[in-house]
Design an enzyme around this catalytic site. Structure first.
Site, PDB file in Angstrom:
ATOM      1  N   SER A  79      -3.972  -4.097  -0.667  1.00 16.60           N
ATOM      2  CA  SER A  79      -3.078  -2.971  -0.961  1.00 16.60           C
ATOM      3  C   SER A  79      -3.797  -1.637  -1.045  1.00 16.60           C
ATOM      4  CB  SER A  79      -2.327  -3.228  -2.274  1.00 16.60           C
ATOM      5  OG  SER A  79      -3.218  -3.209  -3.372  1.00 16.60           O
ATOM      6  N   LYS A 152      -4.597   0.693  -8.148  1.00 13.43           N
ATOM      7  CA  LYS A 152      -3.788   1.574  -7.306  1.00 13.43           C
ATOM      8  C   LYS A 152      -4.308   2.999  -7.472  1.00 13.43           C
ATOM      9  CE  LYS A 152      -0.871  -1.858  -6.460  1.00 13.43           C
ATOM     10  NZ  LYS A 152      -0.893  -2.569  -5.155  1.00 13.43           N
TER      11      LYS A 152
END
Length: 255
Positions: A79, A152
């Site tokens: 990701s 993230k």
């Protein structure tokens, strides 16, 4: 008139042979001799005593580093590609939050799952190995055993309004320049949303591989409207430390 005899230094006899000087010299000699005797009389500790002491000291140092300085986490998914790759080990700066640091837009951060972002973790099939891993994880020598953490990039912080339309991501109406995006991805990756105002004390996070990241965009029905509590943030990613071929330094508080 003073006469220097051959082989003398010119010092007076009273200076070189004073009783006080001889006594002090004898005391120094006795002290030095005593120290040498004590050192000579010491027996080396057997290895079965030395080894546990070294292990305990090493674990204590590792725990101190993990608690106050850096903790290592493993990247489990793609990701955050290509900034962070699957299997990379990253060092997270845990000292930063203790010194007043707060997440800022553009920084990669590691945070604890706020709830429902990750599937349940399977039970360890080997209790002995699981116990050993738990101990090493506790002192910071291996990544956390439960792997209940995500990484993230911070897009916006409390009070900011985030929106994505077409290919443009905006924060407070201004387009965000995202040079870190995975090649072939645009900022929205086909998912329009917003406007969403980030609550105070929260951060809005998204993955660099925007088309392969279940981030804040996909949890807008949860607490915080998809944003993550700042209290869940472990710290900024400071470096990729393994493998050495991927080494990268992001700075003391990330970039």
């Amino acid at each position: 008139m003073a006469v220097n005899l051959p082989g003398t230094t010119g010092e007076s006899e009273s200076e070189t042979t004073a009783p006080g000087g001889r006594a002090e010299a004898r005391r120094r000699g006795r002290r030095a001799g005593g120290r040498k005797a004590r050192r000579a009389g010491r027996k080396p500790r057997p290895w079965w005593i030395e080894l546990p002491v070294m292990v305990v000291v090493g674990l204590a140092v590792a725990l101190l580093i993990k608690t106050c300085l850096f903790q290592v986490f493993t990247i489990p998914s793609g990701s955050m590609e290509n900034t962070l790759r699957v299997g990379d080990r990253v060092a997270v700066n845990k000292l930063a939050p203790l010194t007043g640091w707060e997440p800022e837009p553009g920084q990669p951060v590691v945070f604890k799952d706020p709830g429902g972002w990750l599937p349940p973790q399977p039970a360890d099939s080997n209790p002995v190995a699981g116990a050993a891993t738990s101990v090493l994880s506790f002192v910071g020598l291996v990544p956390p055993k439960d792997d209940n953490y995500l990484v993230k990039r911070v897009i916006a912080t409390g009070g900011h309004t985030v929106e994505c339309k077409g290919t443009a991501l905006t924060v407070d109406g201004k387009k965000v320049d995202e040079p870190y995006l995975h090649p072939g991805d645009d900022s929205c990756a086909g998912l329009d949303f917003g406007p969403v105002t980030v609550p105070a004390g929260y951060v809005w996070v998204e993955g660099d591989h925007r088309s392969d990241s279940a981030d804040s965009r996909y949890h807008r029905q949860g607490p915080g409207g998809g944003a993550v509590p700042v209290d869940n943030v472990v710290g900024p990613v400071s470096a990729v430390v393994w493998p050495l071929g991927h080494f990268d330094w992001f700075g003391w508080v990330g970039r």
